[in-house]
Design an enzyme around this catalytic site. Structure first.
Site, mmCIF file in Angstrom:
data_model
loop_
_atom_site.group_PDB
_atom_site.id
_atom_site.type_symbol
_atom_site.label_atom_id
_atom_site.label_comp_id
_atom_site.label_asym_id
_atom_site.label_seq_id
_atom_site.Cartn_x
_atom_site.Cartn_y
_atom_site.Cartn_z
ATOM 1 C CG HIS A 176 -1.903 1.132 1.241
ATOM 2 N ND1 HIS A 176 -1.538 2.418 1.580
ATOM 3 C CD2 HIS A 176 -3.226 1.187 0.959
ATOM 4 C CE1 HIS A 176 -2.594 3.215 1.496
ATOM 5 N NE2 HIS A 176 -3.632 2.495 1.124
ATOM 6 N N GLY A 177 1.794 1.338 0.949
ATOM 7 C CA GLY A 177 2.739 2.440 0.977
ATOM 8 C C GLY A 177 2.348 3.615 1.846
ATOM 9 C CG ASP A 178 0.148 7.301 3.016
ATOM 10 O OD1 ASP A 178 0.701 7.366 4.132
ATOM 11 O OD2 ASP A 178 -0.488 8.251 2.523
ATOM 12 C CG LEU A 179 -2.436 0.245 5.900
ATOM 13 C CD1 LEU A 179 -3.614 0.357 4.937
ATOM 14 C CD2 LEU A 179 -2.015 -1.219 6.036
ATOM 15 C CG ASN A 183 -4.683 6.911 3.094
ATOM 16 O OD1 ASN A 183 -5.422 7.822 2.760
ATOM 17 N ND2 ASN A 183 -3.365 6.975 2.963
#
Length: 279
Positions: A176-179, A183
């Site tokens: 995901h990278g930005d969990l 979000n």
């Protein structure tokens, strides 16, 4: 014709300059063309994130149009790989316009869950479900290592924290990278659905830092305990997560100082680095 939120327009122009100003001016026409293309009608005022406008439409869905930047290219591929597994469904896409038609969820986010352990457990379970094989073409985290090393060397940051990650066997799942709380939206098809992925391929342990560095936990004591708790829920090896989190904490400290983060945030990030221990 839709109304572009003023705060969103100002933020895009401030960050992107004349290119941002031109895109904001074109945005109402872009959205109108997408409404015609997908035979949809607006169903409320537009909202936004940091890089994209979000318009609710009938039938129940949202159009998201992002600023045309290379960093916004890969979201549709991540959603397509997940096929609604722990994330909102991708219903249609127009890559030329950096636009997606997405399943509608929310408005509640995971931030509405007051119980920290329950919320972190939800993030862990989502991480477990989102770790599907990465499709060809997604940018790979390992390909960023040379750039990260150059940044660390230039700033006097310890390269050994990058080496500790580089020596791990590298995974190839969708990350995901930005969990973090904002979000993750409440859903009807599933209780919680992820949105706004960065869209990259690599180790699911990468996301552990965003969890312990997010608003919910950044000022909490004992980040190692929370890291363990998250890893248990996510099915992630704790040492892998610790190494990735240490690397990302040093990156956050570096980028935060350059970006003018407030002093309290810099101190909190330094505290996490101290708690995570040496590489």
């Amino acid at each position: 014709m839709i109304t572009v939120p003023t705060g969103f327009a100002q933020a895009i122009i401030r960050r992107e300059g004349e290119a941002g100003r031109a895109w904001i001016a074109s945005l109402p026409a872009i959205v109108e063309s997408l409404l015609r293309q997908w035979s949809l009608a607006p169903d409320g005022p537009a909202t936004h994130g940091s890089v994209g406008l979000v318009l609710p439409v009938r039938p129940s869905a949202v159009i998201k149009v992002s600023f045309p930047h290379p960093g916004n290219v890969d979201q549709p591929d991540a959603f397509a790989a997940w096929q609604g597994r722990g994330a909102v469904r991708l219903l249609a896409r127009d890559d030329d316009q950096f636009a997606m038609l997405l399943e509608r969820a929310g408005p509640d986010t995971l931030a509405c869950v007051a119980d920290d352990e329950r919320a972190v457990g939800i993030l862990g379970e989502l991480s477990r479900r989102l770790a599907v094989p990465a499709p060809a073409g997604l940018p790979r985290l390992v390909d960023q290592f040379p750039l990260w090393e150059a940044e660390f060397l230039a700033a006097g940051r310890p390269v050994r924290v990058l080496d500790a990650v580089r020596e791990l066997d590298q995974r190839d799942t969708v990350v995901h990278g930005d969990l973090w709380d904002a979000n993750v939206l409440a859903g009807s098809r599933e209780p919680w659905l992820a949105i706004d992925p960065k869209g990259c391929a690599g180790d699911p342990a990468y996301d552990a830092f965003t969890v312990i560095h997010g608003p919910r936990l950044i000022l909490a004591p004992n980040h190692l305990w929370w890291l363990d708790f998250y890893c248990e829920a996510a099915g992630i090896d704790r040492e892998r997560a610790r190494r990735w989190s240490l690397l990302r904490a040093h990156q956050s400290a570096l980028w935060g100082r350059d970006g003018g983060d407030p002093d309290w945030l810099v101190r909190a990030t330094d505290q996490i680095i101290a708690e995570l221990g040496p590489a």
